[in-house]
Design a protein around this motif. Structure first.
Motif, PDB file in Angstrom:
ATOM      1  N   ARG A  24      -6.364  10.192  -2.760  1.00  0.00           N
ATOM      2  CA  ARG A  24      -6.365   8.744  -3.021  1.00  0.00           C
ATOM      3  C   ARG A  24      -5.146   8.086  -2.395  1.00  0.00           C
ATOM      4  O   ARG A  24      -5.246   6.991  -1.835  1.00  0.00           O
ATOM      5  N   ASP A  60      -5.412  -4.939  11.382  1.00  0.00           N
ATOM      6  CA  ASP A  60      -6.471  -5.933  11.568  1.00  0.00           C
ATOM      7  C   ASP A  60      -5.886  -7.337  11.525  1.00  0.00           C
ATOM      8  O   ASP A  60      -6.244  -8.193  12.335  1.00  0.00           O
ATOM      9  N   ASP A  96      -3.909   4.665   4.373  1.00  0.00           N
ATOM     10  CA  ASP A  96      -4.722   4.381   5.554  1.00  0.00           C
ATOM     11  C   ASP A  96      -5.350   2.992   5.491  1.00  0.00           C
ATOM     12  O   ASP A  96      -5.362   2.265   6.485  1.00  0.00           O
ATOM     13  N   THR A  97      -5.857   2.626   4.327  1.00  0.00           N
ATOM     14  CA  THR A  97      -6.463   1.307   4.161  1.00  0.00           C
ATOM     15  C   THR A  97      -5.435   0.202   4.393  1.00  0.00           C
ATOM     16  O   THR A  97      -5.725  -0.785   5.081  1.00  0.00           O
ATOM     17  N   SER A 148       0.833  -1.204   0.000  1.00  0.00           N
ATOM     18  CA  SER A 148       0.000   0.000   0.000  1.00  0.00           C
ATOM     19  C   SER A 148       0.866   1.252   0.000  1.00  0.00           C
ATOM     20  O   SER A 148       0.510   2.254  -0.626  1.00  0.00           O
ATOM     21  N   ALA A 199      -5.770   7.734   1.238  1.00  0.00           N
ATOM     22  CA  ALA A 199      -6.752   6.676   1.479  1.00  0.00           C
ATOM     23  C   ALA A 199      -6.123   5.294   1.322  1.00  0.00           C
ATOM     24  O   ALA A 199      -6.391   4.392   2.130  1.00  0.00           O
ATOM     25  N   VAL A 200      -5.290   5.112   0.311  1.00  0.00           N
ATOM     26  CA  VAL A 200      -4.622   3.824   0.094  1.00  0.00           C
ATOM     27  C   VAL A 200      -3.701   3.512   1.277  1.00  0.00           C
ATOM     28  O   VAL A 200      -3.687   2.391   1.799  1.00  0.00           O
ATOM     29  N   ASN A 244      -4.704  -0.034   8.092  1.00  0.00           N
ATOM     30  CA  ASN A 244      -5.834  -0.640   8.800  1.00  0.00           C
ATOM     31  C   ASN A 244      -5.913  -2.142   8.561  1.00  0.00           C
ATOM     32  O   ASN A 244      -6.166  -2.915   9.484  1.00  0.00           O
ATOM     33  N   GLN A 245      -5.697  -2.561   7.320  1.00  0.00           N
ATOM     34  CA  GLN A 245      -5.743  -3.995   7.012  1.00  0.00           C
ATOM     35  C   GLN A 245      -4.605  -4.737   7.704  1.00  0.00           C
ATOM     36  O   GLN A 245      -4.797  -5.842   8.215  1.00  0.00           O
TER      37      GLN A 245
END
Length: 89
Positions: free
Chosen positions: A61, A75, A67-68, A35, A64-65, A71-72
């Motif tokens: 974008r 997780d 952060d995603t 990411s 957002a990428v 987060n993944q």
């Protein structure tokens, strides 16, 4: 050329991180590295954008990428590895 350098650095970091890590941690590190590389490419594209609106959109974008991916990866590190749910159901 910068993209190749970033990709090589991300691959190198991922392989170093793999030395003393569990498979789950390795996968989380790979998610973060991938990411980050995608976000860096989006930021490069933003630097070359022809309008301010396009630059802002690409930078958003990229954020957002990034952060995603974080987060993944988080997780994956903190939740049940079989179901990927905190409660294990």
């Amino acid at each position: 050329m910068k993209k190749m350098l970033i990709l090589a650095a991300a691959t190198g970091l991922a392989s170093l991180a793999a030395c003393n890590s569990t498979p789950t941690e390795q996968a989380a590190d790979n998610i973060e590295a991938n990411s980050e590389a995608v976000a860096d490419n989006l930021e490069e594209a933003a630097d070359n954008a022809t309008t301010d609106a396009a630059e802002d959109r690409l930078e958003n974008r990229a954020d957002a990428v990034r952060d995603t991916g974080q987060n993944q990866a988080e997780d994956m590190r903190t939740n049940d590895p079989d179901t990927n749910l905190s409660n294990g159901m």
